[in-house]
Motif scaffolding. Structure first.
Motif, short mmCIF file in Angstrom:
data_model
loop_
_atom_site.label_atom_id
_atom_site.label_comp_id
_atom_site.label_asym_id
_atom_site.label_seq_id
_atom_site.Cartn_x
_atom_site.Cartn_y
_atom_site.Cartn_z
N GLU A 4 0.83 -1.21 0.00
CA GLU A 4 0.00 0.00 0.00
C GLU A 4 0.86 1.26 0.00
O GLU A 4 0.55 2.23 -0.70
N LEU A 5 1.94 1.23 0.77
CA LEU A 5 2.83 2.39 0.82
C LEU A 5 3.47 2.64 -0.55
O LEU A 5 3.53 3.78 -1.02
N LEU A 6 3.93 1.58 -1.19
CA LEU A 6 4.56 1.73 -2.50
C LEU A 6 3.58 2.32 -3.52
O LEU A 6 3.94 3.22 -4.28
N GLU A 7 2.35 1.83 -3.52
CA GLU A 7 1.36 2.35 -4.46
C GLU A 7 1.06 3.82 -4.20
O GLU A 7 0.92 4.61 -5.13
N MET A 8 0.98 4.19 -2.92
CA MET A 8 0.74 5.60 -2.59
C MET A 8 1.90 6.47 -3.05
O MET A 8 1.69 7.53 -3.65
#
Length: 311
Positions: free
Chosen positions: A138-142
């Motif tokens: 999720e962090l990478l996508e954000m």
């Protein structure tokens, strides 16, 4: 050797009264600077005051995911005011958490709060120190949707996969390692470390958490730590040399950190043990890694208004 503790919490109530001694001891063994991260509205002022009292303290303000539910309606304006009044500050600690602590906090709220703070970091052109537990996807996508981050995003106490390192790096991430790294299997830690570009590696303690898993005689302890049955025969915050190799509480002999109570407080001087471990995994000398990580930290913390620029 000069070292830079890229992420710690000297404002933590468990060690606040010991801060003058703690900083002096850490400096005596080469720790030149401490990036002290606030975690909620309740401690931002303490971090600011500490940075005013100690030239070596780099302040950071942020709302940590564990405290998202406690935020006031005006938290974001308050945060921006702290940056307005404290040009030397970086952003942090912010992040996402799906672990045992974080799962008690609504994840959509965590996402919204993190997005606001990452955007603020971009606007201010400051690095952001990010906590991530079981939410690296999720962090990478954000970060992909918002990035890149030329001022840097510090993935603090990084324990993510080796495979994600290049993707995070492309977006401007730095990878900061603490004693938590020693909890990974050695082969996994080594594989991941070897993927990190040499100009993206940082060292930290996360003190007073993340006590390294090392022999007692090589550890620095916080004086008066209530979790210890008696004064450990290691290195106290007032001592620079080990006075023994074990701690005897009457029923057992404690010889390494894995046998200490899990509440045992970590001291910023223990960054040397993180240095030793990471250097051994990378198969380079401690001196090489110290210089490399110090220069990387100086670079990421050299934004407009930073204390590092005037050090």
């Amino acid at each position: 050797m000069k070292l830079f503790d890229a992420h710690c919490h000297l404002q933590d109530p468990r060690i606040l009264s010991n801060v003058p001694q703690i900083i002096a001891t850490a400096q005596s063994v080469g720790v030149a600077a401490f990036a002290v991260n606030g975690v909620s509205e309740k401690d931002w002022l303490q971090v600011k005051h500490m940075s005013q009292s100690y030239p070596s303290v780099i302040p950071s303000f942020g709302l940590h995911p564990w405290f998202v539910a406690e935020r006031s309606p005006n938290w974001f304006n308050t945060l921006k005011q702290f940056f307005d009044s404290t040009p030397s500050a970086a952003v942090g600690e912010i992040g996402l958490d799906k672990g045992s602590h974080g799962r008690n906090v609504d994840f959509s709220d965590q996402v919204e709060v993190l997005k606001n703070q990452l955007q603020l970091a971009k606007t201010l052109n400051k690095p952001a120190s990010v906590h991530c537990v079981r939410a690296f996807g999720e962090l990478l996508e954000m970060m992909k949707s918002m990035g890149p981050f030329p001022a840097g995003v510090i993935l603090h106490s990084y324990l993510g996969s080796a495979e994600m390192v290049p993707e995070f790096s492309k977006l401007g991430a730095y990878f900061s390692f603490s004693g938590f790294l020693m909890s990974l299997k050695a082969n996994k830690a080594k594989k991941m470390l070897q993927m990190v570009p040499s100009d993206r590696i940082l060292l930290e303690t996360d003190a007073p958490d993340a006590l390294p898993k090392s022999n007692i005689d090589s550890l620095f302890f916080v004086d008066g730590d209530p979790s210890l049955p008696e004064e450990p025969q290691g290195q106290s915050s007032t001592s620079s040399s080990a006075s023994g190799t074990s701690l005897n509480d009457g029923s057992q002999v404690l010889t390494d950190a894995s046998t200490l109570p899990k509440e045992t407080l970590n001291h910023p001087a223990n960054i040397h043990l993180v240095l030793d471990y990471v250097a051994s995994m990378l198969e380079i000398t401690k001196e090489e890694l110290a210089e490399l990580s110090y220069q990387n930290a100086v670079r990421v913390f050299s934004y407009e208004g930073s204390k590092v620029l005037h050090a």
